[in-house]
Write an enzyme that holds these catalytic residues in place. Structure first.
Site, PDB file in Angstrom:
ATOM      1  NE  ARG A   1      -8.226 -59.150 -39.297  1.00  0.00           N
ATOM      2  CZ  ARG A   1      -7.565 -58.068 -38.909  1.00  0.00           C
ATOM      3  NH1 ARG A   1      -8.219 -56.929 -38.721  1.00  0.00           N
ATOM      4  NH2 ARG A   1      -6.261 -58.099 -38.718  1.00  0.00           N
TER       5      ARG A   1
ATOM      6  CE  LYS B   1      -7.632 -61.441 -36.456  1.00  0.00           C
ATOM      7  NZ  LYS B   1      -6.535 -62.404 -36.672  1.00  0.00           N
TER       8      LYS B   1
ATOM      9  CG  HIS C   1      -9.303 -63.804 -44.776  1.00  0.00           C
ATOM     10  ND1 HIS C   1      -9.778 -62.931 -43.812  1.00  0.00           N
ATOM     11  CD2 HIS C   1      -7.964 -63.868 -44.577  1.00  0.00           C
ATOM     12  CE1 HIS C   1      -8.771 -62.511 -43.073  1.00  0.00           C
ATOM     13  NE2 HIS C   1      -7.667 -63.049 -43.509  1.00  0.00           N
TER      14      HIS C   1
ATOM     15  NE  ARG D   1      -7.268 -59.139 -43.584  1.00  0.00           N
ATOM     16  CZ  ARG D   1      -7.003 -58.007 -42.944  1.00  0.00           C
ATOM     17  NH1 ARG D   1      -7.682 -56.911 -43.260  1.00  0.00           N
ATOM     18  NH2 ARG D   1      -6.083 -57.955 -42.005  1.00  0.00           N
TER      19      ARG D   1
ATOM     20  CG  HIS E   1      -1.435 -57.456 -40.960  1.00  0.00           C
ATOM     21  ND1 HIS E   1      -0.943 -57.765 -42.212  1.00  0.00           N
ATOM     22  CD2 HIS E   1      -2.590 -58.153 -40.825  1.00  0.00           C
ATOM     23  CE1 HIS E   1      -1.765 -58.618 -42.808  1.00  0.00           C
ATOM     24  NE2 HIS E   1      -2.764 -58.853 -41.980  1.00  0.00           N
TER      25      HIS E   1
ATOM     26  CE1 TYR F   1      -2.020 -61.083 -48.686  1.00  0.00           C
ATOM     27  CE2 TYR F   1      -1.178 -59.896 -46.787  1.00  0.00           C
ATOM     28  CZ  TYR F   1      -2.179 -60.622 -47.395  1.00  0.00           C
ATOM     29  OH  TYR F   1      -3.338 -60.901 -46.715  1.00  0.00           O
TER      30      TYR F   1
END
Length: 298
Positions: A148, A172, A244, A247, A270, A279
């Site tokens: 990110r 995150k 992004h 990514r 994730h 994806y």
């Protein structure tokens, strides 16, 4: 309790109790401040302890006129979190957002770049300029490690474990993970680090930050967006891209070449595999090859 006090206490709770990152903190605070600005336009705005569903429905209705459904849904989620905090601290007994529905969102497939487009963007970097080696190392890291933009600008020298071919990434919620890094990516980081960065006057407190601006401080998110937009215009790319996008391309190309979805999930950081599964919908062309190779009745 007034709004300023409530927002400050909420921010402290998110930082100290939930350990959220700076960017996430700002997003949560911004959602409540949007509501506050809406209330201040009216007469005698209610306090955070007395506001009811009628006021909030009016705010969400007006918000929906000027923002996309995805942004509206995020604000609703942020306000839900705020009022749940007030309940948790026993300032309120109810959540006035409880009956307000979030707009239905379709799953948006991410934009991706081809390998050739990524190569063209990186080749377009002017290496004769002082920032050229830095920009090449940054784009190689965005694509090579699937980071990110916030993870890129916060990457530290102490996070580089090149002998083990890994970097440590803080994602995150300040959650850390180790991501493998290839030899090509390592080469460009070392070129920047030992041929450019060593000659900079580095500001106090930024000594461990890997990627620096010309003033010796860490880069901003906006600067990374600007660098990528300028390169995109330079090569005449007919796509709207952002950091992004690199990514998304990282994950898509891994999947197309047979990488395990769980491994991609771990590298991207994730929490849920369902986030990574998007994806699977980007390019289905490889799925028939998987069936042909692995199914017993192929």
């Amino acid at each position: 309790m007034n709004w300023e006090q409530a927002i400050q206490e909420y921010r402290n709770y998110l930082k100290l109790e939930r350990g959220l990152s700076k960017n996430t903190l700002q997003n949560y605070q911004r959602d409540v401040e949007k509501l506050l600005r809406f209330l201040e336009d009216g007469a005698a705005p209610p306090s955070p302890l007395t506001i009811d569903q009628e006021y909030l429905s009016g705010f969400i209705y007006e918000l929906g006129k000027s923002v996309a459904p995805r942004t509206q849904a995020r604000v609703i989620s942020g306000l839900n979190s705020f009022f749940n905090y007030l309940i948790f601290e026993q300032y309120r007994k109810d959540n006035p957002m409880e009956l307000i529905e979030s707009p239905k969102l379709g799953r948006k497939l991410p934009d991706t770049l081809s390998v050739d487009e990524i190569d063209r963007l990186i080749r377009a970097i002017d290496l004769s300029k002082r920032e050229g080696e830095r920009n090449r190392a940054m784009l190689e890291t965005l694509y090579g490690c699937g980071l990110r933009v916030s993870e890129l600008i916060e990457l530290r020298i102490s996070d580089l474990f090149f002998e083990e071919d890994f970097i440590r990434v803080t994602g995150k919620g300040n959650k850390q993970r180790f991501v493998p890094i290839g030899t090509v990516n390592q080469k460009y980081i070392n070129l920047y680090r030992y041929q450019v960065r060593v000659h900079q006057d580095i500001q106090k407190g930024h000594e461990d930050i890997l990627f620096l601006n010309r003033r010796g401080k860490g880069l901003s998110r906006a600067m990374i967006f600007t660098i990528i937009r300028n390169l995109s215009e330079k090569i005449g790319l007919q796509k709207t891209i952002s950091p992004h996008t690199f990514r998304h391309s990282f994950a898509t190309h891994l999947l197309e070449n047979g990488a395990d979805l769980r491994a991609i999930q771990q590298m991207l950081g994730h929490e849920s595999i369902t986030t990574t599964e998007i994806y699977m919908h980007v390019d289905r062309s490889h799925l028939s090859k998987v069936l042909e190779k692995y199914h017993p009745r192929r």
